[in-house]
Design an enzyme around this catalytic site. Structure first.
Site: not given
Length: 390
Positions: A72, A142-144
């Site tokens: 992502t 962290t999430c992307y």
């Protein structure tokens, strides 16, 4: 609004559309009906009047969601065919403006301000089903975690693509001239020196807001023809000026109302969204827009019977006054005069040049008329109306 002899509701008109009994005419056809029968009989006879315009509308653009990458990415910068899109939204949402030029346009390096390709062209290419190259950059989280992503895509590949235009359908606009000795290049087109031409941009009596000059029927939820598909008025547009000076018939004599409109690009046709480039100004988007005006009463019949001879605009010098923020006018001219091919300013006969297409405006009005007559298009009753003149 007063007391009227004729009173119809949106529901009554929509019921007639569903039953195939609605009487629908274009704004040009309505002129003779009102002139011959008067507004009361015209209101009794006609249910809907269709309008249309096709012209450059710079304050246009599109919200695009291009789908998640693997891994992502939170796209902080995105380009479509080299045209930057604003990425300060959610992870894979962006907004591309019609006037944003490509960063690598070679013409711009030679003639600054002369862009061959920009956001309006990207929108046209997507609606036309062409493949567009997209690339995005992210700063990594962290999430992307992804920092770079690119792919070739078409409109069908996009989860969502919404035309979202903050200022369209300007109600009346300046007639532009140039009083200096040099040619100038503006968003109103090329203006020759010594008042060599006069450019204007409106369909006049066919123009949507000219047929409801005080916004009695237009507001949040009004259903419209937009780019060849169905769209909606979602707010009043930027620079909306309901207090502009008006004639006794309510028609403004200077730039007045504007529309904030939206629509699904996947319903649209490239014939009605054309990327354009104006020399010395840059890129824009020429757009087809039409609004059906419900004839609720004789007031609306009278409004929709407006003629080009009833509509006046200001002649403004775009070489001296406009760039300096001066509101001086070189007089008023009617759209009947403008469409005749020439006007007279300070004793000089000047050829006039339209930036809007009357041929395409008529086609918009006729398409909208056909949709309604075939029961494919119903009126959207606004939740509230645009702010109007006091």
């Amino acid at each position: 609004m007063g007391t009227f002899e004729v009173n119809k509701t949106y529901r009554e008109i929509n019921d007639k559309i569903a039953a195939g009994r609605a009487v629908v005419v274009t704004a040009e056809e309505m002129i003779d009906i009102v002139e011959n029968d008067g507004p009361v009989k015209a209101a009794q006879r006609v249910d809907v009047v269709t309008t249309g315009t096709f012209a450059p509308m710079c304050s246009s653009g599109a919200f695009i969601n291009f789908g998640h990458a693997q891994p992502t990415i939170k796209a902080s910068k995105t380009w479509f065919n080299g045209v930057p899109a604003y990425g300060g939204l959610a992870a894979v949402d962006c907004y591309i403006g019609a006037t944003e030029p490509t960063e690598e346009d070679p013409l711009n390096k030679v003639y600054p301000g002369n862009f061959n390709y920009g956001g309006g062209h990207v929108i046209e290419d997507l609606v036309a089903g062409k493949t567009v190259h997209m690339r995005s950059e992210g700063y990594g989280t962290t999430c992307y975690p992804n920092r770079f992503f690119e792919k070739d895509l078409t409109l069908a590949d996009l989860p969502q693509a919404l035309l979202c235009n903050p200022r369209n359908g300007y109600q009346n606009y300046n007639c532009a001239i140039n009083t200096t000795k040099k040619t100038i290049y503006t968003y109103m087109g090329t203006l020759k020196p010594r008042m060599g031409n006069a450019n204007y941009c409106s369909a006049g009596a066919l123009s949507p807001l000219m047929n409801d000059p005080c916004y009695r029927t237009i507001g949040l939820g009004t259903r419209i023809f937009l780019g060849g598909g169905v769209g909606y008025v979602t707010w009043w547009g930027t620079q909306h000026k309901p207090q502009a000076p008006r004639t006794e018939q309510g028609v403004p004599t200077t730039p007045a109302g504007t529309l904030f409109v939206m629509g699904d690009m996947k319903q649209m046709k490239s014939e009605w969204l054309r990327g354009a480039s104006m020399r010395g100004y840059g890129c824009t988007l020429s757009l087809g827009l039409g609004i059906p005006i419900p004839i609720l009463n004789e007031e609306m019949a009278r409004f929709t019977g407006v003629k080009d001879s009833d509509i006046f605009t200001q002649v403004v010098d775009y070489a001296m006054d406009y760039p300096n923020g001066v509101s001086r006018s070189y007089g008023q001219v009617s759209y009947e005069e403008l469409k005749s091919g020439s006007i007279t300013v300070d004793g000089k006969v000047i050829p006039t040049v339209p930036l809007s297409s009357m041929v395409k405006a008529r086609e918009v009005a006729f398409i909208l008329k056909e949709w309604i007559e075939r029961g494919k298009f119903f009126l959207g009753e606004p939740q509230f109306l645009l702010p109007g003149p006091s």
